[in-house]
Design an enzyme around this catalytic site. Structure first.
Site, mmCIF file in Angstrom:
data_model
loop_
_atom_site.group_PDB
_atom_site.id
_atom_site.type_symbol
_atom_site.label_atom_id
_atom_site.label_comp_id
_atom_site.label_asym_id
_atom_site.label_seq_id
_atom_site.Cartn_x
_atom_site.Cartn_y
_atom_site.Cartn_z
ATOM 1 N N ALA A 46 38.144 46.618 53.380
ATOM 2 C CA ALA A 46 38.602 47.381 52.214
ATOM 3 C C ALA A 46 40.121 47.443 52.179
ATOM 4 O O ALA A 46 40.732 47.297 51.113
ATOM 5 C CB ALA A 46 38.012 48.792 52.253
ATOM 6 N N TYR A 47 40.739 47.643 53.326
ATOM 7 C CA TYR A 47 42.197 47.712 53.380
ATOM 8 C C TYR A 47 42.819 46.384 52.962
ATOM 9 O O TYR A 47 43.721 46.342 52.115
ATOM 10 C CB TYR A 47 42.636 48.063 54.798
ATOM 11 C CG TYR A 47 44.131 48.231 54.977
ATOM 12 C CD1 TYR A 47 44.761 49.426 54.639
ATOM 13 C CD2 TYR A 47 44.911 47.190 55.482
ATOM 14 C CE1 TYR A 47 46.127 49.591 54.799
ATOM 15 C CE2 TYR A 47 46.284 47.344 55.644
ATOM 16 C CZ TYR A 47 46.878 48.545 55.302
ATOM 17 O OH TYR A 47 48.239 48.685 55.462
#
Length: 273
Positions: free
Chosen positions: A177-178
């Protein structure tokens, strides 16, 4: 070659200085109002202090206040307010810039620094963590930029700085996600820049490498992982939050007026390896 009269030369230089801003003056931020999300700790704290040292008044946006940071900024002779906001709440996020513009009188600089990084095997990565990361790292940056853009377009000037990452170019390990949001943040930077560069607004990004902060504490304390990371950093050390100060002031100042849609890597040489 003619010999110049030194007195006349000094006079000409003084006239030139009055008519044209000297290069170091371009880095001054006197009278500007900077909004820094996540500005009370880590990289955000260092960037807030650097902007204040350059002359800007600071609005710190975070869930929790940090009186030490506020006092430091005020001791520099700058105005400083803390604005409590949960950037996972879209309604709260959309109020940040308008509320601060009313409170501070203007918003000239926006630093989209707030972010979260969650580590987990991709097959086990929960949707809740994905949603939270996307909301804070990407959606909040879009909504804040949109609100700041409305104000800045009316004035024909402004600076928006997105805090990306070296993982805007790489996948990393266990941070899907990052990495996805930091890739997307560069797309947002370039899209806003394309729309607003001709209207006096500079939208750029800074991409920190591996810095020693609360977010990387586990990596720093892992001897094997830390050694492996540092072996790939030509500078041979972890970045310190203060290492970002000069870059953030440059991007916030008139010294970067012809810089649009760019990303500045502050990574100890990581991306050049």
């Amino acid at each position: 070659m003619p010999i110049l009269n030194s007195s006349a030369s000094r006079t000409d230089l003084q006239i030139e200085r009055r008519g044209k801003q000297m290069v170091l003056d371009k880095f001054r931020l006197d009278g500007e109002v900077a909004v820094v999300t996540g500005g009370t700790r880590g990289l955000g704290k260092a960037m807030s202090l650097a902007l204040a040292e350059a002359g800007a008044d600071i609005a710190l946006v975070s869930r929790n206040a940090n009186s030490e940071v506020e006092e430091h900024i005020r001791a520099l002779g700058r105005r400083c307010v803390h604005y409590a906001a949960d950037l996972t709440d879209r309604a709260a996020t959309t109020r940040v810039v308008p509320d601060l513009a009313d409170r501070m009188g203007d918003v000239n600089i926006l630093v989209n620094n707030a972010g979260v990084i969650q580590r987990e095997e991709i097959v086990e990565f929960p949707e809740s963590k994905w949603d939270q990361t996307v909301e804070i790292n990407l959606t909040a940056a879009f909504l804040l930029s949109q609100a700041a853009g409305r104000l800045m377009l009316d004035k024909g000037r402004g600076k928006i700085i997105n805090v990306a990452s070296v993982l805007s170019f790489q996948g990393g390990l266990f941070v899907p996600a990052y990495a996805a949001t930091k890739h997307a943040l560069l797309g947002l930077t370039r899209s806003c820049s394309n729309a607003w560069a001709g209207r006096g607004i500079n939208v750029n990004a800074v991409a920190p490498g591996y810095f020693e902060t609360d977010a990387t504490e586990a990596l720093c304390k892992d001897p094997e992982r830390s050694a492996a990371l540092l072996a790939r950093v030509p500078a041979g050390r972890w970045g310190q939050p203060e290492d970002l100060g000069g870059t953030i002031v440059f991007l916030a100042s008139s010294a970067s007026d012809f810089l649009h849609g760019s990303v500045v890597n502050v990574d100890g040489g990581w991306m050049g390896w």
